[in-house]
Design a protein around this motif. Structure first.
Motif, PDB file in Angstrom:
ATOM      1  N   TRP A 172      37.500  45.975  43.153  1.00 23.38           N
ATOM      2  CA  TRP A 172      38.366  45.549  42.066  1.00 23.38           C
ATOM      3  C   TRP A 172      39.836  45.619  42.431  1.00 23.38           C
ATOM      4  O   TRP A 172      40.631  44.820  41.973  1.00 23.38           O
ATOM      5  N   ASN A 206      40.738  42.563  43.872  1.00 22.16           N
ATOM      6  CA  ASN A 206      40.659  41.412  42.982  1.00 22.16           C
ATOM      7  C   ASN A 206      41.714  41.422  41.886  1.00 22.16           C
ATOM      8  O   ASN A 206      41.743  40.511  41.063  1.00 22.16           O
ATOM      9  N   THR A 224      43.685  38.432  42.156  1.00 25.98           N
ATOM     10  CA  THR A 224      42.907  37.251  41.780  1.00 25.98           C
ATOM     11  C   THR A 224      42.834  37.102  40.265  1.00 25.98           C
ATOM     12  O   THR A 224      43.012  36.002  39.723  1.00 25.98           O
ATOM     13  N   ILE A 225      42.583  38.222  39.574  1.00 28.07           N
ATOM     14  CA  ILE A 225      42.510  38.195  38.114  1.00 28.07           C
ATOM     15  C   ILE A 225      43.867  37.820  37.529  1.00 28.07           C
ATOM     16  O   ILE A 225      43.973  37.007  36.605  1.00 28.07           O
ATOM     17  N   SER A 248      44.565  34.151  37.977  1.00 33.20           N
ATOM     18  CA  SER A 248      43.812  33.349  37.016  1.00 33.20           C
ATOM     19  C   SER A 248      44.467  33.385  35.633  1.00 33.20           C
ATOM     20  O   SER A 248      44.573  32.358  34.950  1.00 33.20           O
ATOM     21  N   SER A 249      44.925  34.578  35.231  1.00 32.55           N
ATOM     22  CA  SER A 249      45.620  34.696  33.943  1.00 32.55           C
ATOM     23  C   SER A 249      46.910  33.891  33.948  1.00 32.55           C
ATOM     24  O   SER A 249      47.251  33.235  32.958  1.00 32.55           O
ATOM     25  N   PRO A 284      41.930  40.486  30.500  1.00 31.19           N
ATOM     26  CA  PRO A 284      41.013  40.169  31.598  1.00 31.19           C
ATOM     27  C   PRO A 284      40.816  41.345  32.559  1.00 31.19           C
ATOM     28  O   PRO A 284      39.712  41.539  33.084  1.00 31.19           O
ATOM     29  N   LEU A 285      41.867  42.127  32.777  1.00 32.26           N
ATOM     30  CA  LEU A 285      41.730  43.289  33.657  1.00 32.26           C
ATOM     31  C   LEU A 285      40.782  44.318  33.059  1.00 32.26           C
ATOM     32  O   LEU A 285      39.929  44.883  33.760  1.00 32.26           O
ATOM     33  N   ALA A 328      37.254  43.316  33.329  1.00 28.47           N
ATOM     34  CA  ALA A 328      36.726  43.480  34.684  1.00 28.47           C
ATOM     35  C   ALA A 328      36.599  44.950  35.068  1.00 28.47           C
ATOM     36  O   ALA A 328      36.186  45.268  36.186  1.00 28.47           O
TER      37      ALA A 328
END
Length: 207
Positions: free
Chosen positions: A33, A36, A39-40, A43-44, A187-188, A191
């Motif tokens: 994570w 990522n 990456t998250i 995306s946001s 989103p975090l 995840a």
């Protein structure tokens, strides 16, 4: 060694292996994570950019303005009470990847925002009130049209002046910070990433 002792040793060994496996899995997931987060966040960021503009706050103001004109020794005066709504927006299309920074040590994601823009005013025509004085001059000349035009412009300028005052600007910036921070933190959290999201404007300290 008695059979019971052998079983206890075996059980302890199995528990130790299980704990070791859990720790290994935890570290593996944490590393996964951590890798990522960017990456998250990216995306946001892309999702926000696609919204184009964000209006997280709106306010209603009332302008009271008076215009006066003198002709032929006479004076005409009109007062206008003009309510209007303004929206405080940010242009999300201006957000770039460089505006989103991840600090692994403090586990903080910092988002630097474009400046607030004021949209409007949207005048409530049904709530406008007018008062006039100097009836003769208003009746015999075009003073009324001149005064109406002057009042409309002055009223809109006054609404914008009120909209730029410190208190509504602070409320708008606070609301925008919260909205943007939630757009990244949700989103975090989904995840399973524990992180603090800080949204701030470019003119603020530490940006």
């Amino acid at each position: 060694m008695k059979p019971l002792g052998k079983w206890l040793i075996a059980i302890a060994f199995a528990i130790a292996l299980g704990l070791g496996a859990l720790l290994l899995m935890q570290r593996t997931w944490e590393k996964r994570w951590q890798g990522n987060v960017e990456t998250i966040a990216a995306s946001s960021l892309q999702g926000l950019r696609e919204q184009n503009r964000l209006s997280a706050f709106a306010a209603r103001f009332v302008a009271v303005v008076t215009s006066e004109q003198g002709r032929f020794g006479l004076t005409a005066k009109k007062t206008l009470i003009m309510p209007g709504m303004v929206r405080y927006e940010v242009d999300l299309s201006k957000l770039q990847q460089r505006d989103v920074a991840w600090d692994e040590v403090s586990r903080t994601l910092t988002v630097t925002l474009p400046p607030i823009e004021i949209a409007g005013p949207q005048v409530d025509m049904r709530a406008i009130q007018e008062y006039d004085g100097g009836g003769i001059l208003l009746a015999l000349t075009d003073s009324e049209k001149v005064l109406d035009a002057a009042n409309r412009k002055a009223g809109q300028d006054e609404l914008m002046r009120q909209a730029r005052e410190a208190v509504p600007m602070k409320l708008a910036r606070d609301a925008t910070r919260r909205a943007i921070a939630n757009s990244f933190s949700m989103p975090l959290k989904a995840a399973g990433v524990e992180a603090t999201v800080v949204a701030r404007f470019g003119d603020e300290s530490g940006s």
